[in-house]
Design an enzyme around this catalytic site. Structure first.
Site: not given
Ligand code: G6P
Ligand code: MG
Length: 214
Positions: A8-10, A16, A44-46, A113-114, A116-117, A144, A168-169
């Site tokens: 996972d990224l964030d 982030t 988180k992850g959503v 990662s969910a 888009k960034n 997720k 994953e966090d």
């Molecule tokens: C990750 C983060 C979420 C975030 C989601 C979408 O899963 O944990 O907090 O809402 O990505 O990120 P985005 O950059 O596309 O808004």
């Molecule tokens: Mg995360």
């Protein structure tokens, strides 16, 4: 035996999560809602859309679709602003050393990662060069805890889900990994990540050979 690590990224590779929290809090002020840290944990992850829906539900606020689209854009613009100066110093402690260890050991490395960034963040921090495959929010349709993001990671690497270890966090992310039949290592608080096979506080001093048993 395990062949790949899916990250996972964030909140796992970079912090982030604090920027997402800040941006959602800022958005909440537009409809008079103060988002708490406990609630943020559940975001988180959503995905972005799903996060806004949850916040509006908590706020008991019914917004029109137009209003929602505007807010989603505003939240993301604010978030992009907050991450605009990210650099390699924001890679979480121990991460580079861990990536180095698993690469040496021959593991494939993928992102699940969910966000888009994700690519922007991986580029800004220089992490992008470590990845064999990137599955991000632009490539999945289900948020997720659905396992889609990780299953696409496994199939993209040409390996079985049971050969993957997920880091994953988020509760939703650990659930996604388990639903996908993968080993899940939680990063953070053991109380928050009960479904994980193992939880570590962070990557500092982690011996990959011990953790992954190779
Ligand atoms: C990750 C983060 C979420 C975030 C989601 C979408 O899963 O944990 O907090 O809402 O990505 O990120 P985005 O950059 O596309 O808004
Ligand atoms: Mg995360």
């Amino acid at each position: 035996t395990y062949k790949a690590c899916l990250f996972d990224l964030d909140g796992v590779l970079v912090d982030t999560a604090i920027y997402h929290f800040q941006a959602w809090k800022n958005l909440g002020t537009k409809f008079g809602y103060a988002l708490t840290e406990e609630q943020n944990e559940l975001l988180k992850g959503v995905s972005r859309v799903e996060s806004l829906n949850r916040i509006l539900t908590w706020a008991n606020y019914s917004a029109t679709e137009d209003q929602k689209s505007t807010w989603l854009i505003e939240k993301n613009e604010n978030y992009l602003d907050l991450i605009s100066n990210m650099n390699p110093s924001e890679i979480l402690p121990g991460v580079l050393d861990f990536l180095n260890q698993i690469k040496q050991a021959g593991y494939k490395i993928a992102l699940g990662s969910a966000s888009k960034n994700a690519e922007i963040i991986l580029s800004k921090t220089g992490l992008i060069e470590w990845f064999d495959l990137i599955i991000d929010g632009n490539k999945v349709t289900k948020s997720k805890p659905d396992p889609e993001v990780f299953l696409k990671g496994a199939s993209g690497l040409g390996i079985l889900p049971t050969e993957c270890i997920v880091f994953e966090d988020a509760q939703a992310g650990v659930e996604a990994a388990k639903a996908g039949n993968m080993r899940a290592i939680g990063i953070g608080d053991v109380e928050m990540l009960r479904q994980a096979d193992k939880v570590i506080p962070n990557f500092v001093g982690i011996q990959a050979s011990e953790l992954l048993q190779f």
